[in-house]
Structure formats: C-alpha cells, structure tokens
Design a protein around this motif. Sequence first.
Motif, PDB file in Angstrom:
ATOM      1  N   PHE A  54       0.863  -1.165   0.072  1.00 16.50           N
ATOM      2  CA  PHE A  54      -0.007   0.069   0.107  1.00 16.50           C
ATOM      3  C   PHE A  54       0.958   1.372   0.144  1.00 16.50           C
ATOM      4  CE2 PHE A  54      -2.082   3.543   2.149  1.00 16.50           C
ATOM      5  CZ  PHE A  54      -3.362   3.698   1.005  1.00 16.50           C
ATOM      6  N   ARG A  55       0.339   2.137  -0.947  1.00 19.49           N
ATOM      7  CA  ARG A  55       1.256   3.339  -0.979  1.00 19.49           C
ATOM      8  C   ARG A  55       0.477   4.713  -0.851  1.00 19.49           C
ATOM      9  NH1 ARG A  55       2.009   6.831  -5.189  1.00 19.49           N
ATOM     10  NH2 ARG A  55       0.749   5.506  -6.691  1.00 19.49           N
ATOM     11  N   HIS A 115       3.991   7.365   3.040  1.00 22.19           N
ATOM     12  CA  HIS A 115       4.610   6.458   3.420  1.00 22.19           C
ATOM     13  C   HIS A 115       4.315   5.348   2.435  1.00 22.19           C
ATOM     14  CE1 HIS A 115       6.212   8.266   7.389  1.00 22.19           C
ATOM     15  NE2 HIS A 115       5.012   8.640   7.212  1.00 22.19           N
ATOM     16  N   ILE A 116       5.101   4.000   2.690  1.00 26.09           N
ATOM     17  CA  ILE A 116       4.767   2.836   1.944  1.00 26.09           C
ATOM     18  C   ILE A 116       4.597   1.804   2.943  1.00 26.09           C
ATOM     19  CG2 ILE A 116       7.139   2.354   1.527  1.00 26.09           C
ATOM     20  CD1 ILE A 116       5.899   1.625  -1.479  1.00 26.09           C
ATOM     21  N   TYR A 117       3.809   0.831   2.803  1.00 22.68           N
ATOM     22  CA  TYR A 117       3.509  -0.192   3.709  1.00 22.68           C
ATOM     23  C   TYR A 117       3.694  -1.562   2.954  1.00 22.68           C
ATOM     24  CZ  TYR A 117       1.233   3.804   5.901  1.00 22.68           C
ATOM     25  OH  TYR A 117       1.047   4.989   6.659  1.00 22.68           O
ATOM     26  N   ALA A 118       4.055  -2.520   3.464  1.00 22.74           N
ATOM     27  CA  ALA A 118       4.225  -3.923   2.544  1.00 22.74           C
ATOM     28  C   ALA A 118       3.953  -5.002   3.837  1.00 22.74           C
ATOM     29  CB  ALA A 118       5.344  -4.013   2.203  1.00 22.74           C
ATOM     30  N   GLN A 119       3.001  -5.944   3.560  1.00 19.54           N
ATOM     31  CA  GLN A 119       3.043  -6.850   4.524  1.00 19.54           C
ATOM     32  C   GLN A 119       2.748  -8.224   3.732  1.00 19.54           C
ATOM     33  OE1 GLN A 119      -0.681  -6.267   7.097  1.00 19.54           O
ATOM     34  NE2 GLN A 119      -1.747  -5.351   5.163  1.00 19.54           N
ATOM     35  N   VAL A 120       2.957  -9.347   4.258  1.00 24.37           N
ATOM     36  CA  VAL A 120       2.822 -10.791   3.930  1.00 24.37           C
ATOM     37  C   VAL A 120       1.828 -11.480   4.479  1.00 24.37           C
ATOM     38  CG1 VAL A 120       4.008 -12.952   3.590  1.00 24.37           C
ATOM     39  CG2 VAL A 120       5.359 -10.835   3.192  1.00 24.37           C
ATOM     40  N   ILE A 121       0.739 -11.769   3.776  1.00 24.52           N
ATOM     41  CA  ILE A 121      -0.703 -12.077   4.334  1.00 24.52           C
ATOM     42  C   ILE A 121      -0.947 -13.619   3.976  1.00 24.52           C
ATOM     43  CG2 ILE A 121      -2.988 -11.669   4.403  1.00 24.52           C
ATOM     44  CD1 ILE A 121      -2.178  -8.796   3.632  1.00 24.52           C
ATOM     45  N   ASP A 122      -1.365 -14.407   4.822  1.00 26.49           N
ATOM     46  CA  ASP A 122      -2.012 -15.610   4.695  1.00 26.49           C
ATOM     47  C   ASP A 122      -3.333 -15.615   4.619  1.00 26.49           C
ATOM     48  OD1 ASP A 122      -2.990 -18.420   4.137  1.00 26.49           O
ATOM     49  OD2 ASP A 122      -1.907 -18.880   6.208  1.00 26.49           O
ATOM     50  N   ASP A 123      -4.033 -15.428   3.363  1.00 23.48           N
ATOM     51  CA  ASP A 123      -5.401 -15.183   3.150  1.00 23.48           C
ATOM     52  C   ASP A 123      -6.149 -16.386   3.798  1.00 23.48           C
ATOM     53  OD1 ASP A 123      -5.223 -12.728   2.135  1.00 23.48           O
ATOM     54  OD2 ASP A 123      -4.721 -13.375  -0.008  1.00 23.48           O
ATOM     55  N   ILE A 124      -5.893 -17.643   3.467  1.00 21.42           N
ATOM     56  CA  ILE A 124      -6.756 -18.782   4.086  1.00 21.42           C
ATOM     57  C   ILE A 124      -7.024 -18.422   5.634  1.00 21.42           C
ATOM     58  CG2 ILE A 124      -6.916 -21.175   4.363  1.00 21.42           C
ATOM     59  CD1 ILE A 124      -5.219 -21.250   1.952  1.00 21.42           C
ATOM     60  N   LYS A 125      -5.778 -18.152   6.275  1.00 18.67           N
ATOM     61  CA  LYS A 125      -6.060 -18.108   7.738  1.00 18.67           C
ATOM     62  C   LYS A 125      -6.454 -16.760   7.952  1.00 18.67           C
ATOM     63  CE  LYS A 125      -2.925 -21.547   9.363  1.00 18.67           C
ATOM     64  NZ  LYS A 125      -1.520 -21.769  10.068  1.00 18.67           N
ATOM     65  N   GLY A 126      -6.403 -15.632   7.238  1.00 14.26           N
ATOM     66  CA  GLY A 126      -6.658 -14.261   7.457  1.00 14.26           C
ATOM     67  C   GLY A 126      -5.804 -13.544   8.398  1.00 14.26           C
ATOM     68  N   ILE A 127      -4.487 -13.892   8.371  1.00  7.00           N
ATOM     69  CA  ILE A 127      -3.399 -13.370   9.394  1.00  7.00           C
ATOM     70  C   ILE A 127      -2.371 -12.554   8.432  1.00  7.00           C
ATOM     71  CG2 ILE A 127      -4.017 -14.614  11.350  1.00  7.00           C
ATOM     72  CD1 ILE A 127      -1.763 -16.255  10.494  1.00  7.00           C
ATOM     73  N   THR A 128      -1.742 -11.491   9.134  1.00  6.07           N
ATOM     74  CA  THR A 128      -0.484 -11.103   8.594  1.00  6.07           C
ATOM     75  C   THR A 128       0.817 -11.621   9.334  1.00  6.07           C
ATOM     76  OG1 THR A 128      -1.573  -8.769   8.325  1.00  6.07           O
ATOM     77  CG2 THR A 128       0.953  -8.845   8.603  1.00  6.07           C
ATOM     78  N   LEU A 129       1.607 -12.450   8.580  1.00  2.75           N
ATOM     79  CA  LEU A 129       2.598 -13.045   8.890  1.00  2.75           C
ATOM     80  C   LEU A 129       3.754 -12.226   9.128  1.00  2.75           C
ATOM     81  CD1 LEU A 129       2.504 -15.716   6.147  1.00  2.75           C
ATOM     82  CD2 LEU A 129       1.671 -15.949   8.615  1.00  2.75           C
ATOM     83  N   VAL A 130       4.088 -11.364   8.162  1.00  2.43           N
ATOM     84  CA  VAL A 130       5.285 -10.400   8.348  1.00  2.43           C
ATOM     85  C   VAL A 130       4.860  -8.794   7.675  1.00  2.43           C
ATOM     86  CG1 VAL A 130       7.494  -9.800   7.798  1.00  2.43           C
ATOM     87  CG2 VAL A 130       7.018 -12.108   8.047  1.00  2.43           C
ATOM     88  N   ALA A 131       5.156  -7.796   8.555  1.00  6.57           N
ATOM     89  CA  ALA A 131       4.817  -6.610   8.152  1.00  6.57           C
ATOM     90  C   ALA A 131       6.198  -5.706   8.142  1.00  6.57           C
ATOM     91  CB  ALA A 131       3.911  -6.008   8.848  1.00  6.57           C
ATOM     92  N   ALA A 132       6.343  -4.619   7.220  1.00 12.01           N
ATOM     93  CA  ALA A 132       7.082  -3.602   7.360  1.00 12.01           C
ATOM     94  C   ALA A 132       6.719  -2.092   6.561  1.00 12.01           C
ATOM     95  CB  ALA A 132       8.579  -3.904   6.393  1.00 12.01           C
ATOM     96  N   SER A 133       7.102  -1.113   7.434  1.00  9.52           N
ATOM     97  CA  SER A 133       6.536   0.272   6.740  1.00  9.52           C
ATOM     98  C   SER A 133       7.568   1.424   6.809  1.00  9.52           C
ATOM     99  CB  SER A 133       5.203   0.466   7.173  1.00  9.52           C
ATOM    100  OG  SER A 133       5.343   1.090   8.343  1.00  9.52           O
TER     101      SER A 133
END
Length: 120
Positions: free
Chosen positions: A32-33, A37-55
């Motif tokens: 997301f830009r 700022h800029i934001y990035a996250q690694v998401i598991d859509d099946i479980k609906g959770i964010t695994l890793v994030a950075a911004s």
Amino acid sequence: MKINSKQTRIHKHRRVRKKVQGTASRPRLCVFRSNKHIYAQVIDDIKGITLVAASSINLKLQSSITLGSNCEASRSVGKTLAERSIKEGIENVVFDRGGKLYHGRVEALAEAAKEAGMVF
C-alpha cells in the motif's frame, strides 16, 4: 456519477484480488502506497493473518531514510520485509501491487525484496 481516482484504484484492486490469493505455502505480499509512506505485508489469506509487515513509519527505518515517500524508503522497506520473511521461513510469495502501477516506489520495493532473496 463520475468515478474518482480512489474509486478507480479500489476497483482495480478488487479485480486483481479475485485472481491473487495467498496461501500458507505461498502467501501474498501486499503493498500500500500513500502520499507520505509505503507499507508492505505478507498475508496468509486462508487463515486471514499477517505473517510479516514493514513500513516506512517504522522507527528503525526512519533513522536510515530521510523521507518516507521516495524510492529510497521503498527499497529499505522491501529489504527489511524480505529479511524478516526469510527469518520466518517465507521465500515464495505472490505479489499484490494494490491496484497501483508497477512503477516507481512499488517497483523499487519489489526489486529490493527480490534482491534480498524473495521469489515472486
């Protein structure tokens, strides 16, 4: 009624999200830009959770970057996200550019993540 640029981006993002799905074995790297700022996250859509994030808001990154809305900041976020993902054992991801063009800051983040070891 006339559609503005925000609605256009949301429409594009929804269209892409129909095809791009993150799983446990290959999660989704979502970018997301904003103007600042800029934001990035690694998401598991099946479980609906964010695994890793950075911004670019992260305090550790803010000390190394001068402005959160440039390509330098995007490269730092991409590199940081890739390092955190690899620590968690995540190397293969599906890239979701969030309805934005693969150009400029989005491209800089993606290329930095690739250079740091992530595979799209």
